[in-house]
Design an enzyme around this catalytic site. Structure first.
Site: not given
Ligand code: ATR
Length: 288
Positions: A24, A73, A94, A109
């Site tokens: 990320s 999460k 998330n 997601d």
């Protein structure tokens, strides 16, 4: 990196434990440079018992928000002030956004999964036929909800531990009922029963570098079926290679990672970023 940050730089990051392998920072770093934003996105190694402390520190440190990865999460649901319907239904957060009056937890997601399929296989539609999902973890839940929302007529949930697939089916029952989606649970040994399916998704860790291969016979899968894997290391998993050789349209898992990042970037940095070939190449280079 390379650019100097001003005192007003917009900040975000990813909290995980461990977080060292996360792609990320590379992903968001590309977009920050592409849009010449005075900002940074950093890895934040946060131990499981310090999640709440770390989240509460975000506004104090001027962060706009953060992404969350394993193992944060699910616990984050209770650690933020508000959650979006997507996070509630996915049972996981998330993406955290620092708002004026508290922390908002979102889940992107399912959005990332569907946006990736829309971009990579525009001729495919969830309503075309049954979808087979291998796995019953957090990723499977977000993907199942996205497919139900998109009009899948039937979902077949297949998992090694049957009770986990049954538990997932129970969690999805209300949403599926509202949308007239038929839910079927199948034991792992029945995973080859792919007749009539228009989508096959691997959400297990099988086929990932360092994990056992996914052993699956695709003989019964209709030729028109799309095959996708959420594993992206390697990019072309054994499943995708076999499916491609049989003539199926295939979509790799990297696109889901890239697309799920977009809503967070937009919320934190004020720009709706694009998933381009250059972004893919930059993130892929981080896979080593
Ligand atoms: P995530 O939340 O990222 O989806 P997870 O909850 O660890 O991750 O789920 C991993 C999935 O891979 C599970 O469906 C798991 O099956 P179990 O529920 O039976 O554990 C599946 N998985 C992992 N290793 C497997 C193996 N060797 N054979 C079959 N399934 C496997």
């Amino acid at each position: 990196m390379g650019a100097y940050l001003s005192g007003r730089a917009a900040l975000a990051g990813i909290m995980g434990w461990p977080v060292g392998h996360s792609l990320s920072p590379r992903l968001h770093g590309f977009w920050l440079r592409e849009h010449r934003i005075d900002g940074a996105y950093v890895p934040l190694a946060v131990a499981p018992d310090r999640l709440e402390q770390a989240l509460r520190a975000l506004p104090a440190m001027g962060f706009r928000g953060a992404n969350l990865t394993i193992p944060h999460k699910e616990p984050a649901l209770a650690a933020v002030d508000r959650i979006t319907p997507a996070a509630a239904r996915a049972g996981a957060v998330n993406t955290v956004i620092v708002e004026r009056d508290g922390l908002l937890g979102d889940n992107t997601d399912g959005y990332g999964f569907m946006a990736n399929l829309a971009a990579s296989a525009p001729a495919w539609h969830a309503a075309d036929g049954p979808a087979v999902l291998l796995g019953a973890g957090g990723a499977a839940r977000a993907i199942a909800i996205a497919l139900i929302d998109a009009g899948a007529p039937e979902l077949r949930l297949v998992n090694r531990t049957l009770t986990r697939a049954e538990a997932l089916a129970a969690q999805l029952a209300d949403v599926a009922h509202e949308r007239d989606t038929v839910l079927t649970v199948l034991p792992w040994q029945d995973r080859h029963a792919l007749s009539g399916a228009c989508l096959l998704v691997n959400t297990t860790s099988l086929g990932m570098a360092g994990q056992p291969p996914l052993e699956l016979d695709l003989a019964a899968l209709p030729a028109r079926a799309l095959v996708t894997d959420i594993v992206y290391s390697p990019l072309e998993t054994g499943l995708l290679a076999t499916a491609r050789a049989r003539g199926h349209a295939v979509v790799d898992g990297l696109g889901m990672l890239l697309h799920q990042a977009r809503p967070g970037f937009r919320a934190w940095f004020g720009v709706d970023p694009e998933v381009s070939d250059a972004l893919r190449a930059t993130v892929l280079a981080g896979l080593g």
